[in-house]
Design a protein around this motif. Structure first.
Motif, PDB file in Angstrom:
ATOM      1  N   LYS A  79      -1.771  -8.672  10.522  1.00 56.79           N
ATOM      2  CA  LYS A  79      -1.768  -7.443  11.019  1.00 56.79           C
ATOM      3  C   LYS A  79      -2.254  -6.761  11.974  1.00 56.79           C
ATOM      4  CE  LYS A  79      -0.894  -6.014   5.886  1.00 56.79           C
ATOM      5  NZ  LYS A  79      -1.300  -5.366   4.919  1.00 56.79           N
ATOM      6  N   GLN A 132       3.185   0.865   5.044  1.00 59.85           N
ATOM      7  CA  GLN A 132       2.444  -0.246   5.319  1.00 59.85           C
ATOM      8  C   GLN A 132       2.815  -1.464   6.338  1.00 59.85           C
ATOM      9  OE1 GLN A 132      -1.070  -1.355   3.899  1.00 59.85           O
ATOM     10  NE2 GLN A 132      -0.916   0.834   3.932  1.00 59.85           N
ATOM     11  N   CYS A 134       4.050  -5.546   5.734  1.00 58.72           N
ATOM     12  CA  CYS A 134       4.573  -6.684   4.407  1.00 58.72           C
ATOM     13  C   CYS A 134       5.058  -7.527   5.446  1.00 58.72           C
ATOM     14  CB  CYS A 134       5.546  -6.276   3.406  1.00 58.72           C
ATOM     15  SG  CYS A 134       5.689  -7.450   2.343  1.00 58.72           S
ATOM     16  N   LEU A 271      -2.139  -1.343  -4.580  1.00 53.11           N
ATOM     17  CA  LEU A 271      -2.281   0.171  -3.507  1.00 53.11           C
ATOM     18  C   LEU A 271      -1.365   1.311  -4.721  1.00 53.11           C
ATOM     19  CD1 LEU A 271      -0.233  -0.752  -0.780  1.00 53.11           C
ATOM     20  CD2 LEU A 271      -2.453  -1.188  -1.120  1.00 53.11           C
TER      21      LEU A 271
END
Length: 303
Positions: A79, A132, A134, A271
């Protein structure tokens, strides 16, 4: 690939998995001792790692960043590197090494280092899910609940995983789903939905036999039933599922709604609960170092 000496940054998670991390730095230093490259190490602390790693990248300007750890470490490093063009390598060193397994990265340290040094580069897709990122697999329902129980439990390793798996299966509940993708709206009852960029979990179970990290698509895997025949395919003989049991939809984007809040995880990180999930593919965002594939004639074009 750039010519001349490279700068390598090894990002080590000292607490992931069961492997002793003290052996990594001296082995890595020994591997590069007679090579012209520069190497540095960064140890994760669990506090503001993403921000501190970003600052390190700005200061060092490395050519390659190597994640030394499990899937959580790989995900965090990936990320941080998105859209930077910096090459990413993986040294599998966690309790779950699903991404390394997916990419055929060997567990032996020197073999993995060889790929870090001389591997081919491919541009992998990622999925944006509820803001988010992934890289590997995300899901709602059964597996996300399993991850929650595992994180809350005191027993680690395979025994701990087996205990929470049994507990989760015994409490299996179905979700009512409205799935919107490719201009269609589907209504389904299922106990798990996977948004799959890759093909398999860290355990080795193949949940998405058609998974491809480089095709500009992801798969929506709707698990409606899970008979022994499908479990056999997952564990021993990967091949397409019976669509009456497990439905697979190729997608560039999807929106999923449920009337009740359901468990949600991304790349092994629980989450919480959600009532909706929106996802879209982000093609070619991550430059990953891979073992050479003799059957892939396009490797040179991806360098």
């Amino acid at each position: 690939m750039q010519e001349g000496p490279h700068k390598y940054l090894f990002v080590i998670n000292p607490i992931s998995g069961g492997r002793e991390k003290g052996e990594f730095e001296p082995t890595i230093r020994a591997y590069f001792e007679n090579l012209p490259h520069t190497i540095e190490f960064y140890n994760l602390t669990g506090k503001n790692d993403a921000q501190q790693l970003t600052a390190k990248l700005v200061k060092m300007q490395p050519h390659k960043v190597i994640a030394v750890g499990g899937d959580g470490t790989v995900s965090m490093v990936a990320k941080t590197l998105l859209s930077t063009g910096i090459q990413m390598g993986i040294i599998p060193a966690g309790s779950a090494n699903g991404m390394a397994r997916e990419l055929n990265i060997p567990i032996a340290l020197n073999d993995a280092l060889k790929i870090v040094e001389t591997g081919v580069i491919k541009k992998a897709d990622v999925i944006s899910i509820n803001n988010q990122v992934c890289l590997h697999l995300s899901d709602i329902g059964l597996n996300a609940r399993l991850i929650k129980y595992f994180e809350e439990g005191n027993t680690r390793g395979k025994l701990g995983y087996a205990k929470v798996a049994i507990k989760t299966l015994l409490r299996k509940t179905y979700m009512q789903l409205i799935i919107e993708t490719q201009g269609k709206q589907l209504k389904r009852n299922a106990f798990m939905v996977v948004l799959a960029n890759a093909s398999k979990y860290g355990t080795g179970a193949v949940i998405n036999p058609e998974g491809d990290l480089y095709d500009g698509l992801f798969e929506v895997v709707i698990i409606r039933k899970l008979p022994l025949s499908e479990l056999f395919k997952m564990w021993f003989r990967p091949r397409p599922f019976n669509p009456e049991n497990i439905e697979v939809i190729h997608a560039e984007s999807v929106h999923i709604k449920t009337p009740k809040r359901v468990h949600f995880q991304v790349d092994g990180e629980y989450l919480g609960k959600v009532k909706s999930v929106s996802a879209e593919i982000l093609p070619g965002q991550l430059h990953i170092l891979l073992p050479p594939d003799p059957n892939d004639a396009d490797d040179k074009d991806n360098k």
